[in-house]
Design an enzyme around this catalytic site. Structure first.
Site, short mmCIF file in Angstrom:
data_model
loop_
_atom_site.label_atom_id
_atom_site.label_comp_id
_atom_site.label_asym_id
_atom_site.label_seq_id
_atom_site.Cartn_x
_atom_site.Cartn_y
_atom_site.Cartn_z
CD GLN A 152 -2.82 1.24 -0.01
OE1 GLN A 152 -3.52 0.27 -0.44
NE2 GLN A 152 -3.22 2.54 -0.34
CB ALA A 173 -5.97 3.91 2.09
CB SER A 178 -5.44 0.40 2.70
OG SER A 178 -5.92 -0.65 1.74
CG HIS A 180 -7.41 -3.47 -0.72
ND1 HIS A 180 -8.09 -4.41 -1.56
CD2 HIS A 180 -7.72 -2.12 -1.00
CE1 HIS A 180 -8.67 -3.68 -2.35
NE2 HIS A 180 -8.77 -2.47 -2.12
CG ASP A 187 -10.56 -2.69 -5.29
OD1 ASP A 187 -11.44 -2.38 -4.47
OD2 ASP A 187 -9.35 -2.40 -5.47
CD GLU A 236 -12.73 3.69 -4.09
OE1 GLU A 236 -12.57 2.29 -3.78
OE2 GLU A 236 -11.79 4.23 -4.05
CG HIS A 239 -13.33 -0.98 -1.88
ND1 HIS A 239 -11.81 -0.99 -1.61
CD2 HIS A 239 -14.00 -1.46 -0.52
CE1 HIS A 239 -11.50 -1.35 -0.60
NE2 HIS A 239 -12.58 -1.33 0.30
#
Length: 269
Positions: A152, A173, A178, A180, A187, A236, A239
């Site tokens: 990230q 982010a 983040s 993730h 995503d 988004e 996401h």
């Protein structure tokens, strides 16, 4: 003698009753953070109780102040299915989910690399969702799932160099903030890869299917349209974030973001 024994027993009964009440109170106010894929790990009440003026349970985050005076909050429960990660609440820098696996689903790439992984419970739900979409003749593929802190950092740095820091923050982010990194977010695009992680994805049949059906599989559209002032990110539709079906369905029915659902809006300042 008999009276003294009765009095002693009465004292003991009261003592253990009070102890039991205190134990229950402490337990109910603490976040549950099991690894079960079927139970919701963090209840709304646990975030709303003992809140500070901004609405966040101070017992769930560590507060630190940097040398330049910036206040940073780090979650104490990164493994919780209900963990909240946003522009103000960070994951520990060293956090790596323990149960990352490769979902048996389609991705836009074939390599078994980091960004193909998800936590086991999120992966299982994703597999079921992709199967259901296929039955509706909607063909989904993963774009990017788990992302380590280091990855990230590299991603964010690339966007900053391209668009500048402030603009980059609207769609990417800062490392540590983040979703993730939780292993619970991914995503998603159509199998063709058209409009993958791009604004035009909102007009695709895949995006419309996700918006309508993802909650049935425990996923939410993490950054929904019209909620930018809450989440801090632009819309988004690609996401999605796993939270468990009980929570995802309620959030969908009430049109809530994760911050609103857990009662921590406005975001900490």
């Amino acid at each position: 003698m008999a009276k003294n024994l009765v009095s002693a027993w009465a004292v003991l009964i009261i003592f253990f009753t009070l102890m039991g009440c205190n134990r229950d109170s402490d337990y109910s106010s603490s976040p549950k953070h099991t690894e079960s894929g079927t139970s919701q790990s963090l209840t709304p009440m646990s975030y709303r109780s003992h809140s500070n003026p901004n609405g966040t349970n101070v017992s769930n985050v560590n507060k630190t102040t940097t040398k330049d005076g910036k206040v940073i909050y780090t979650t104490k429960y990164p493994e919780s299915l209900g963990v909240i990660v946003n522009k103000k609440i960070y994951l520990p820098k060293t956090y790596v989910p323990k149960n990352l696996i490769y979902p048996k689903t389609s991705f836009l790439f074939k390599e078994k690399i980091e960004k193909r992984k998800l936590r086991q419970e999120a992966a299982a739900a994703l597999e079921k969702m992709f199967v259901a979409a296929k039955k509706d003749k909607v063909y989904l593929s993963g774009v990017s799932a788990y992302r380590s802190y280091a990855t990230q950092a590299a991603v964010f740095d690339r966007y900053v160099k391209r668009d500048g820091y402030e603009k980059a923050r609207t769609y990417s982010a800062i490392p540590g903030s983040s979703e993730h990194q939780t292993g619970l977010a991914i995503d998603v695009s159509g199998s063709s890869g058209k409009c993958a992680a791009a604004s035009c994805f909102a007009n695709t049949k895949e995006a419309k299917w996700l918006d309508k059906n993802s909650a049935n599989f425990g996923y939410i559209i993490r950054y929904p349209k019209g909620k930018e002032y809450v989440t801090g990110y632009k819309y988004e539709p690609w996401h999605i974030r796993y939270v468990g079906t009980a929570v995802s369905k309620e959030m969908k029915n009430k049109n809530l973001t994760l911050e609103e659902y857990f009662g921590i809006f406005p975001i900490l300042k």
